[in-house]
Design a protein around this motif. Structure first.
Motif, PDB file in Angstrom:
ATOM      1  N   ALA A 198       0.830  -1.210   0.000  1.00 26.52           N
ATOM      2  CA  ALA A 198       0.000   0.000   0.000  1.00 26.52           C
ATOM      3  C   ALA A 198       0.862   1.255   0.000  1.00 26.52           C
ATOM      4  O   ALA A 198       0.502   2.259  -0.630  1.00 26.52           O
ATOM      5  N   GLN A 199       1.993   1.234   0.691  1.00 22.51           N
ATOM      6  CA  GLN A 199       2.886   2.387   0.680  1.00 22.51           C
ATOM      7  C   GLN A 199       3.428   2.646  -0.717  1.00 22.51           C
ATOM      8  O   GLN A 199       3.478   3.794  -1.176  1.00 22.51           O
ATOM      9  N   PHE A 200       3.837   1.565  -1.396  1.00 27.28           N
ATOM     10  CA  PHE A 200       4.348   1.723  -2.763  1.00 27.28           C
ATOM     11  C   PHE A 200       3.257   2.239  -3.694  1.00 27.28           C
ATOM     12  O   PHE A 200       3.487   3.161  -4.487  1.00 27.28           O
ATOM     13  N   PHE A 201       2.072   1.672  -3.612  1.00 27.26           N
ATOM     14  CA  PHE A 201       0.983   2.102  -4.487  1.00 27.26           C
ATOM     15  C   PHE A 201       0.577   3.541  -4.199  1.00 27.26           C
ATOM     16  O   PHE A 201       0.234   4.287  -5.123  1.00 27.26           O
ATOM     17  N   ARG A 202       0.626   3.941  -2.939  1.00 23.44           N
ATOM     18  CA  ARG A 202       0.297   5.327  -2.597  1.00 23.44           C
ATOM     19  C   ARG A 202       1.331   6.284  -3.187  1.00 23.44           C
ATOM     20  O   ARG A 202       0.983   7.352  -3.703  1.00 23.44           O
ATOM     21  N   ASP A 203       2.591   5.904  -3.137  1.00 19.65           N
ATOM     22  CA  ASP A 203       3.638   6.739  -3.737  1.00 19.65           C
ATOM     23  C   ASP A 203       3.452   6.851  -5.243  1.00 19.65           C
ATOM     24  O   ASP A 203       3.591   7.941  -5.817  1.00 19.65           O
ATOM     25  N   ARG A 204       3.141   5.740  -5.895  1.00 16.33           N
ATOM     26  CA  ARG A 204       2.948   5.767  -7.352  1.00 16.33           C
ATOM     27  C   ARG A 204       1.699   6.567  -7.721  1.00 16.33           C
ATOM     28  O   ARG A 204       1.669   7.243  -8.750  1.00 16.33           O
ATOM     29  N   ARG A 205       0.682   6.509  -6.879  1.00 22.70           N
ATOM     30  CA  ARG A 205      -0.533   7.282  -7.148  1.00 22.70           C
ATOM     31  C   ARG A 205      -0.250   8.778  -7.026  1.00 22.70           C
ATOM     32  O   ARG A 205      -0.704   9.573  -7.852  1.00 22.70           O
ATOM     33  N   THR A 206       0.508   9.139  -6.003  1.00 20.26           N
ATOM     34  CA  THR A 206       0.892  10.550  -5.847  1.00 20.26           C
ATOM     35  C   THR A 206       1.720  11.017  -7.029  1.00 20.26           C
ATOM     36  O   THR A 206       1.540  12.134  -7.534  1.00 20.26           O
ATOM     37  N   TRP A 207       2.630  10.169  -7.486  1.00 17.57           N
ATOM     38  CA  TRP A 207       3.451  10.501  -8.657  1.00 17.57           C
ATOM     39  C   TRP A 207       2.583  10.702  -9.901  1.00 17.57           C
ATOM     40  O   TRP A 207       2.779  11.648 -10.668  1.00 17.57           O
ATOM     41  N   LEU A 208       1.598   9.826 -10.115  1.00 17.95           N
ATOM     42  CA  LEU A 208       0.721   9.947 -11.272  1.00 17.95           C
ATOM     43  C   LEU A 208      -0.121  11.206 -11.193  1.00 17.95           C
ATOM     44  O   LEU A 208      -0.347  11.883 -12.210  1.00 17.95           O
ATOM     45  N   VAL A 209      -0.592  11.553  -9.998  1.00 13.20           N
ATOM     46  CA  VAL A 209      -1.400  12.760  -9.832  1.00 13.20           C
ATOM     47  C   VAL A 209      -0.572  14.001 -10.154  1.00 13.20           C
ATOM     48  O   VAL A 209      -1.024  14.898 -10.882  1.00 13.20           O
ATOM     49  N   ARG A 210       0.645  14.073  -9.636  1.00  8.98           N
ATOM     50  CA  ARG A 210       1.469  15.260  -9.832  1.00  8.98           C
ATOM     51  C   ARG A 210       1.894  15.431 -11.279  1.00  8.98           C
ATOM     52  O   ARG A 210       2.015  16.571 -11.753  1.00  8.98           O
ATOM     53  N   ASN A 211       2.132  14.332 -11.977  1.00  9.61           N
ATOM     54  CA  ASN A 211       2.678  14.418 -13.327  1.00  9.61           C
ATOM     55  C   ASN A 211       1.631  14.349 -14.428  1.00  9.61           C
ATOM     56  O   ASN A 211       1.926  14.743 -15.557  1.00  9.61           O
ATOM     57  N   PHE A 212       0.429  13.865 -14.120  1.00  7.74           N
ATOM     58  CA  PHE A 212      -0.580  13.724 -15.168  1.00  7.74           C
ATOM     59  C   PHE A 212      -1.926  14.318 -14.768  1.00  7.74           C
ATOM     60  O   PHE A 212      -2.436  15.222 -15.438  1.00  7.74           O
ATOM     61  N   CYS A 213      -2.505  13.846 -13.681  1.00  8.48           N
ATOM     62  CA  CYS A 213      -3.875  14.250 -13.340  1.00  8.48           C
ATOM     63  C   CYS A 213      -3.967  15.731 -13.000  1.00  8.48           C
ATOM     64  O   CYS A 213      -4.847  16.445 -13.518  1.00  8.48           O
TER      65      CYS A 213
END
Length: 536
Positions: free
Chosen positions: A388-403
């Motif tokens: 969950a920590q890894f997925f949360r980090d990747r989700r934050t990365w996707l939000v900052r760079n795309f969403c």
């Protein structure tokens, strides 16, 4: 501290005649004066003698290998079960059905009342969802914005990076004139006529500071068939000349300073995955061959079974086909020699050990990567927490760079179109950031014990650490207002049928209020009189 070695007379003479040689000679002498003490840097050890490395820059160590890394990563994604599972597992837990935006304004900073801020938030969310749900947001009219999130994530996972162009086609039914054009990594490359330019790094034109200035997009994919070839390229500026708005999103994770292209996630484990794939295929073939029961019959002439296999399509004169219950004829002077394969009873432990290494490289626990939950509850819960920590980090990365950048593009077009009023958005960077305040909510985490998890969610809501809206979206992906309205209708119907009290208990006070209702009645029945106490 050791002082630097002063250049000698010979060093100064060579600097004027052969500067490159003089520089190498001087640094060689300097390295002798600064001898380190790390064992990993020694070259006189048996384990390190053959280990030759080159201290190259981020681009020189990466760009030349990217075409092979991308093609092999995609091949594994198509044909290797572990690679496919790793991509799908990551995508499902990071993106799921799509990250949903929830506008979060700062009313004091914008000079708004809380009621006005809430109305603005609901309006902007509704308009954005209308745009995001429509396939008009995709330049190819194929996917909506929530599906594009999964496409972008998968493209970066396999190729290392991807590009999103800001397009403004004229489409009459669109909420705003904004469409996204997702470009695969291979199409951004350096054409032959521009090769050798120092400030162009694999299709990315940079300035003296290393910041992107423009992206060179080939008009065709390098792997496209010749019948569909469209030669040439287009250089697209990274930012608008007049507005300064960002026009291209280069989505990748920079692993080293100065790196201008992304690296596929499977790059560290490509060789291991391929070798494990071959090993698995060999074991599978061995099991299939071992399961066959084939009878070999010796004959003294050609009038036996030999003629039964002659003339079969695709079989030569010397071909022998094994299969369940097959009878094969051989000559009198021929005999069968079989190779006994080594016993591979340890295949599964070895396979699992290698998969664990792959999971470590991809930050996915073995249990989740293999969908194999046989450990204890505590061990499985710990694995899921780490994932969950890894997925949360990747989700934050996707939000900052795309969403988040796409949300900014949408608000810009919506304000220009007069759909939304946002004073100071274009001339005050502080207010612009305030108007763009948002929270992106992703898919729910895996639940091992639903009762414990829901009790924890209830306590978090009562403490104020989470909101009911967050719980509703993360657990079911539903809209808070729609869910609340539906729950109100259900409660009204159940209260009319006397299945629920007309007044529900507030959060965190359920047991006490329910006890009061049981004692005082629900308002439909008269309270029962208390019995008189008997005198002793």
């Amino acid at each position: 501290m050791i002082k630097p070695v002063a250049p000698t007379l010979m060093d100064r003479f060579l600097a004027g005649v052969a500067p490159n040689f003089a520089t190498r000679r001087y640094h060689a002498r300097l390295s002798l004066n600064y001898m380190g003490q790390y064992a990993g840097a020694r070259s006189n050890r048996a384990a390190l003698k053959a280990w030759r490395t080159h201290p190259g820059s981020a681009d020189s160590d990466t760009l030349g290998d990217l075409p092979a890394l991308r093609s092999r990563s995609r091949d594994l994604g198509r044909n290797n079960p572990i690679a496919t599972g790793a991509r799908q597992t990551s995508k499902s837990n990071v993106v799921g059905s799509g990250l949903r935006v929830r506008s979060k304004l700062n009313p004091k900073l914008l000079g708004m009342s809380p009621e006005a801020a809430e109305l603005w938030e609901r309006k902007s969310e509704t308009l954005f969802d209308l745009w995001a749900q429509s396939k008009l947001c995709d330049i190819t009219l194929t996917q909506n914005f929530y599906e594009l999130q999964g496409l972008v994530f998968s493209a970066v996972f396999e190729s290392g990076d991807t590009f999103v162009l800001r397009r403004t086609p004229k489409r009459p039914n669109a909420v705003v004139p904004l469409a996204l054009n997702v470009i695969e990594a291979d199409r951004v490359a350096t054409p032959s006529e521009l090769e050798g330019e120092y400030l162009i790094r694999d299709g990315v034109r940079i300035d003296e500071d290393g910041a992107p200035v423009a992206y060179i997009v080939l008009n065709e994919h390098p792997g496209e068939r010749q019948t569909y070839t469209v030669n040439g390229f287009t250089e697209i500026p990274a930012f608008g000349k007049k507005s300064g708005e960002q026009m291209v999103l280069h989505i990748f994770e920079r692993m080293r300073p100065g790196l201008n292209r992304g690296i596929p996630a499977l790059a560290p484990v490509i060789e291991i995955l391929k070798q494990l794939d071959r090993y698995s295929e060999a074991e599978l073939m061995k099991a299939v061959v071992s399961s066959f029961f084939t009878v070999f019959l010796k004959t003294s002439g050609d009038d036996g079974f030999a003629g039964a296999t002659s003339g079969l399509p695709g079989m030569g004169a010397n071909d022998v086909t094994m299969g369940p219950g097959t009878i094969v004829d051989i000559g009198t002077d021929e005999e069968i020699q079989t190779a006994q394969p080594a016993n591979t009873a340890n295949f599964d432990p070895f396979f699992q050990s290698v998969v664990r290494q792959i999971g470590v490289a991809l930050s996915i626990p073995f249990e989740l990567l293999m969908m194999h939950f046989t450990a204890s509850y505590s061990a499985s819960r710990a694995s899921l927490e780490m994932a969950a920590q890894f997925f949360r980090d990747r989700r934050t990365w996707l939000v900052r760079n795309f969403c988040a950048p796409v949300y900014e593009w949408f608000l810009t077009d919506a304000i220009n179109a007069g759909l939304i009023d946002a004073p100071g958005f274009f001339n005050d960077p502080v207010k612009r950031a305030a108007w763009l305040g948002a929270q992106w909510i992703g898919p729910a985490r895996i639940i091992l014990d639903p009762l414990k998890e829901w009790k924890a969610e209830t306590e978090a809501v009562n403490l104020g650490a989470r909101t009911i809206e967050q719980v509703i979206i993360e657990r079911g992906g539903d809209d808070f207002e729609q869910t609340t309205a539906q729950r109100a209708r259900e409660h009204t119907a159940r209260a009319a049928a006397k299945l629920e009290p007309e007044v529900l208990a507030p959060s965190g006070m359920g047991s006490r209020v329910n006890e009061d209702i049981e004692q005082k009645g629900d308002g439909t029945d008269k309270p029962k009189p208390k019995k008189a106490e008997k005198k002793q």
